[in-house]
Write an enzyme that holds these catalytic residues in place. Structure first.
Site, PDB file in Angstrom:
ATOM      1  N   GLU A  34      27.050   9.284 -20.017  1.00 28.29           N
ATOM      2  CA  GLU A  34      26.782   9.567 -21.455  1.00 28.29           C
ATOM      3  C   GLU A  34      26.403  10.900 -21.608  1.00 28.29           C
ATOM      4  O   GLU A  34      25.754  11.685 -20.898  1.00 28.29           O
ATOM      5  CB  GLU A  34      25.407   8.704 -21.879  1.00 28.29           C
ATOM      6  CG  GLU A  34      24.875   8.687 -23.418  1.00 28.29           C
ATOM      7  CD  GLU A  34      23.732   8.278 -23.859  1.00 28.29           C
ATOM      8  OE1 GLU A  34      23.010   7.738 -22.960  1.00 28.29           O
ATOM      9  OE2 GLU A  34      23.368   8.403 -24.945  1.00 28.29           O
ATOM     10  N   ARG A 260      20.531   3.809  -6.795  1.00 26.01           N
ATOM     11  CA  ARG A 260      20.728   5.182  -7.121  1.00 26.01           C
ATOM     12  C   ARG A 260      20.339   6.228  -5.852  1.00 26.01           C
ATOM     13  O   ARG A 260      19.594   6.000  -4.989  1.00 26.01           O
ATOM     14  CB  ARG A 260      19.566   5.471  -8.129  1.00 26.01           C
ATOM     15  CG  ARG A 260      19.847   4.908  -9.363  1.00 26.01           C
ATOM     16  CD  ARG A 260      18.760   5.276 -10.381  1.00 26.01           C
ATOM     17  NE  ARG A 260      18.709   6.417 -10.916  1.00 26.01           N
ATOM     18  CZ  ARG A 260      19.360   6.560 -12.224  1.00 26.01           C
ATOM     19  NH1 ARG A 260      19.955   5.408 -12.601  1.00 26.01           N
ATOM     20  NH2 ARG A 260      19.345   7.628 -12.978  1.00 26.01           N
ATOM     21  N   LYS A 270      18.110  12.986 -16.205  1.00 28.01           N
ATOM     22  CA  LYS A 270      18.601  13.791 -17.181  1.00 28.01           C
ATOM     23  C   LYS A 270      17.339  14.274 -18.250  1.00 28.01           C
ATOM     24  O   LYS A 270      17.191  15.424 -18.788  1.00 28.01           O
ATOM     25  CB  LYS A 270      19.869  13.144 -18.204  1.00 28.01           C
ATOM     26  CG  LYS A 270      20.957  13.450 -17.421  1.00 28.01           C
ATOM     27  CD  LYS A 270      22.076  13.083 -18.000  1.00 28.01           C
ATOM     28  CE  LYS A 270      22.223  11.538 -18.381  1.00 28.01           C
ATOM     29  NZ  LYS A 270      23.647  11.158 -18.845  1.00 28.01           N
TER      30      LYS A 270
HETATM   31  P1  ATP Z   1      19.708   9.722 -16.090  1.00 30.32           P
HETATM   32  O1  ATP Z   1      18.909   8.491 -15.784  1.00 30.32           O
HETATM   33  O2  ATP Z   1      19.704  10.974 -15.179  1.00 30.32           O
HETATM   34  O3  ATP Z   1      19.910   9.898 -17.422  1.00 30.32           O
HETATM   35  P2  ATP Z   1      21.981   7.881 -16.358  1.00 30.32           P
HETATM   36  O4  ATP Z   1      22.035   6.736 -15.373  1.00 30.32           O
HETATM   37  O5  ATP Z   1      21.253   7.570 -17.691  1.00 30.32           O
HETATM   38  O6  ATP Z   1      21.174   9.102 -15.806  1.00 30.32           O
HETATM   39  P3  ATP Z   1      24.650   8.193 -17.093  1.00 30.32           P
HETATM   40  O7  ATP Z   1      25.117   9.264 -17.848  1.00 30.32           O
HETATM   41  O8  ATP Z   1      24.213   6.972 -18.001  1.00 30.32           O
HETATM   42  O9  ATP Z   1      23.289   8.853 -16.622  1.00 30.32           O
HETATM   43  O10 ATP Z   1      25.289   8.154 -15.921  1.00 30.32           O
HETATM   44  C1  ATP Z   1      26.362   7.778 -15.512  1.00 30.32           C
HETATM   45  C2  ATP Z   1      26.829   7.040 -14.167  1.00 30.32           C
HETATM   46  O11 ATP Z   1      26.065   7.840 -13.071  1.00 30.32           O
HETATM   47  C3  ATP Z   1      26.279   5.848 -14.168  1.00 30.32           C
HETATM   48  O12 ATP Z   1      27.131   4.863 -13.775  1.00 30.32           O
HETATM   49  C4  ATP Z   1      25.004   5.676 -13.478  1.00 30.32           C
HETATM   50  O13 ATP Z   1      24.906   4.544 -13.078  1.00 30.32           O
HETATM   51  C5  ATP Z   1      25.416   6.902 -12.558  1.00 30.32           C
HETATM   52  N1  ATP Z   1      23.949   7.520 -11.928  1.00 30.32           N
HETATM   53  C6  ATP Z   1      23.140   8.086 -12.751  1.00 30.32           C
HETATM   54  N2  ATP Z   1      22.139   8.558 -11.792  1.00 30.32           N
HETATM   55  C7  ATP Z   1      22.639   8.323 -10.615  1.00 30.32           C
HETATM   56  C8  ATP Z   1      21.920   8.545  -9.226  1.00 30.32           C
HETATM   57  N3  ATP Z   1      20.671   9.019  -9.231  1.00 30.32           N
HETATM   58  N4  ATP Z   1      22.567   8.034  -8.140  1.00 30.32           N
HETATM   59  C9  ATP Z   1      23.831   7.234  -8.236  1.00 30.32           C
HETATM   60  N5  ATP Z   1      24.284   7.055  -9.565  1.00 30.32           N
HETATM   61  C10 ATP Z   1      23.764   7.467 -10.543  1.00 30.32           C
HETATM   62 MG    MG Z   2      22.020   6.120 -18.965  1.00 28.97          MG
END
Ligand code: ATP
Ligand code: MG
Length: 552
Positions: A34, A260, A270
């Site tokens: 996102e 994760r 983020k």
């Molecule tokens: P954040 O919690 O940092 O905002 P998010 O999951 O909301 O991360 P997205 O932009 O939705 O961020 O993530 C894109 C992809 O990256 C998703 O498939 C998510 O599962 C993966 N992802 C995000 N954080 C991690 C992590 N710490 N380890 C592995 N994969 C991750």
């Molecule tokens: Mg997300």
């Protein structure tokens, strides 16, 4: 760790079975960020997993922006994410994808579900909706709007879309089961009203799809076969499957979840990283102390060490916290093999070699890297005046040779790649601080052993006083002084390390380094790995990592 055969992870096992059974002929994955912030090291793992699975199976991986919520999204983030994925060394198949490209299709699928009596416009407000939803121990109640005619819902959805309905007063919900033990299945929201322009679709929409209604359908449109996400989405999987089963989709994607990546002494969210930026705890998303891809890059961490680190981690069904030292192992390993050597004196102290002719000028040609001929040679000019590091000198003649392998009054030390020298006396300024050492070279000791009776205590680095360049170095410590900064009740901001950045100006570096390219990596001998800062116009080097792990 890297050269051992890696066990096949559970997603690859699923893929093998799907290929064997003929369910899938070409493996398609996707990385779906996102655009509401910059990518961090956790995303790097997801990128490596998704692009890795595609590459290992002769398939393709899409880069898809999950831009369904204009409230927090921004073009700046889109561009930064594209740059980061590319820099990490990955190439997506075809064009970049955007969820917002599918808004029309999603809308017509919403109409399809309404027509099938599987979705309805609900007029409960958010508070009422929460009340009706029930809890983990208590089933929910049906919305009073649940059985309204499809024609009414269709008309209201259109009204919502064109902006004729106030925010917060209506939603489109899937009609599933208010008694489901899985709260995600209790008539989840598919569309909410947001009277907000979208960075790509402008004012075209006043409603935006929820993650759950969008994600699986986006996968299906793109022909994604294996939709890999993190564990927090496991409870959303039944809903993902419900939409796939109830819509006339062009393909049947399936979702799989893995743990994760979390690193100690930092945060990988983020939202929290954005807070660090917005509240000026760091200089920006690419501050070299940040665990963002762009921060790590500016710090001097290489893309290949990030990939090797991520590949070394298990793709598991549990979340884990990985020790920063494990990441650092890969960073150091790569830089040791690939970074050019140079000398930089961080706390310069002038040494005048009294027995060296004023007008004599020598230079020594030395390798760019001890075992990489391809990295060429460099020339070290030498003269009567040089700099050594203040910490490499002591007046204390009682210091044992074993304990202090550096320069001491009356004793000898070897200058790296050059002469053995002796220190004879010091010169002080009015405040009593040492500003210069007067010493002497031992003749004929370049590349040769010392004559009988002379023994250097050790080897120190140096630069010519007349033919070196001034530079600034940024030294970093961990951004947080607690292993799990966001684990407690208190704000993670309370654990920010106030000493995470030390800026030292007036350092002296080999003159050749004025031509160092931005982001070029060096080992400053005896000091650590450094990279030229990409944001400063002056000669500034960021310390990527120390030579040895001296972290307790
Ligand atoms: P954040 O919690 O940092 O905002 P998010 O999951 O909301 O991360 P997205 O932009 O939705 O961020 O993530 C894109 C992809 O990256 C998703 O498939 C998510 O599962 C993966 N992802 C995000 N954080 C991690 C992590 N710490 N380890 C592995 N994969 C991750
Ligand atoms: Mg997300």
């Amino acid at each position: 760790m890297t050269d051992t055969e890696k066990p096949i992870n559970f997603i690859q096992q699923v893929i093998n079975a799907d290929l064997d059974a003929g369910h899938v002929t070409k493996v398609i994955t996707r990385f779906p960020p996102e655009p509401n912030g910059y990518l961090h090291i956790g995303h790097a793992k997801s990128i490596c997993v998704n692009f890795g699975l595609a590459a290992d199976n002769g398939g393709g991986c899409n880069l898809r922006f999950d831009d369904t919520n204009p409230e927090k999204e921004d073009e700046e983030y889109v561009n930064a994410i594209i740059e980061d994925v590319r820099w990490l060394g990955f190439q997506w198949q075809g064009d970049i994808c955007y969820a917002s490209n599918y808004f029309d299709q999603l809308y017509s699928w919403a109409q399809h579900l309404i027509n099938k009596e599987k979705a309805y416009i609900c007029e409960l407000n958010s508070e009422q909706m929460r009340e009706y939803r029930g809890t983990l121990t208590e089933v929910g109640k049906n919305s009073p709007y649940r059985d309204r005619p499809a024609s009414e819902s269709l008309a209201l959805l259109e009204q919502m879309k064109v902006g004729a309905v106030d925010e917060g007063t209506m939603t489109l919900r899937a009609k599933i089961d208010m008694a489901s033990p899985n709260i995600n299945m209790r008539d989840p929201v598919m569309y909410r009203i947001k009277k907000m322009a979208h960075q790509r679709t402008g004012d075209a929409w006043n409603i935006y799809p929820s993650y759950d209604f969008a994600h699986g359908q986006e996968d299906a449109i793109e022909g994604v076969t294996h939709s890999v996400c993190t564990l927090e989405f496991a409870a959303n999987r039944p809903l993902y499957e419900w939409f796939v089963a109830n819509l006339p989709l062009p393909s049947q994607p399936r979702q799989y979840e893995f743990g994760r990546l979390n690193l100690n002494y930092t945060v990988t969210s983020k939202r929290k990283l954005k807070q660090l930026v917005d509240e000026n705890h760091v200089e920006g998303w690419d501050d070299p102390r940040m665990p963002t891809i762009s921060g790590l890059r500016r710090r001097g961490v290489t893309a290949s060490s990030i990939r090797d680190f991520c590949d070394s981690l298990a793709v598991a069904k549990t979340d884990g916290v990985v020790d920063m030292a494990q990441f650092e192992h890969f960073i150091r390993d790569d830089l040791n093999n690939n970074a050019r050597r140079a000398m930089c004196v961080i706390n310069p102290l002038l040494v005048t070699l009294a027995n060296y002719d004023t007008d004599k000028n020598e230079s020594f040609v030395v390798p760019g890297h001890p075992n990489r001929d391809d990295l060429g040679e460099r020339t070290l000019p030498f003269g009567r005046q040089i700099y050594i590091d203040r910490n490499d000198f002591s007046e204390d003649t009682t210091l044992s040779r074993k304990k202090f392998k550096r320069l001491v009054i009356g004793d000898y030390v070897r200058l790296r790649n050059a002469y053995i020298i002796r220190a004879d006396e010091v010169i002080r300024d009015a405040a009593g601080e040492i500003i210069e050492i007067i010493g002497a070279v031992v003749p004929d000791t370049v590349g040769q052993d010392a004559p009988e009776g002379i023994k250097a205590r050790g080897v120190v680095h140096w630069v010519s006083a007349t033919e070196s360049a001034d530079c600034t170095v940024n030294l970093y410590d961990r951004l947080f002084n607690k292993a799990a900064p966001d684990a407690g009740e208190e704000s993670f901001l309370e654990h920010i390390n106030p000493l995470s950045l030390t800026i030292i100006s007036g350092c002296k570096v080999e003159a050749g380094l004025v031509h160092a390219a931005a982001e070029e990596h060096y080992q400053f001998e005896r000091e650590g790995y450094f990279t030229r800062d990409s944001k400063n116009n002056g000669l500034v080097f960021n310390c990527t990592i120390g030579l040895r792990d001296n972290w307790k």
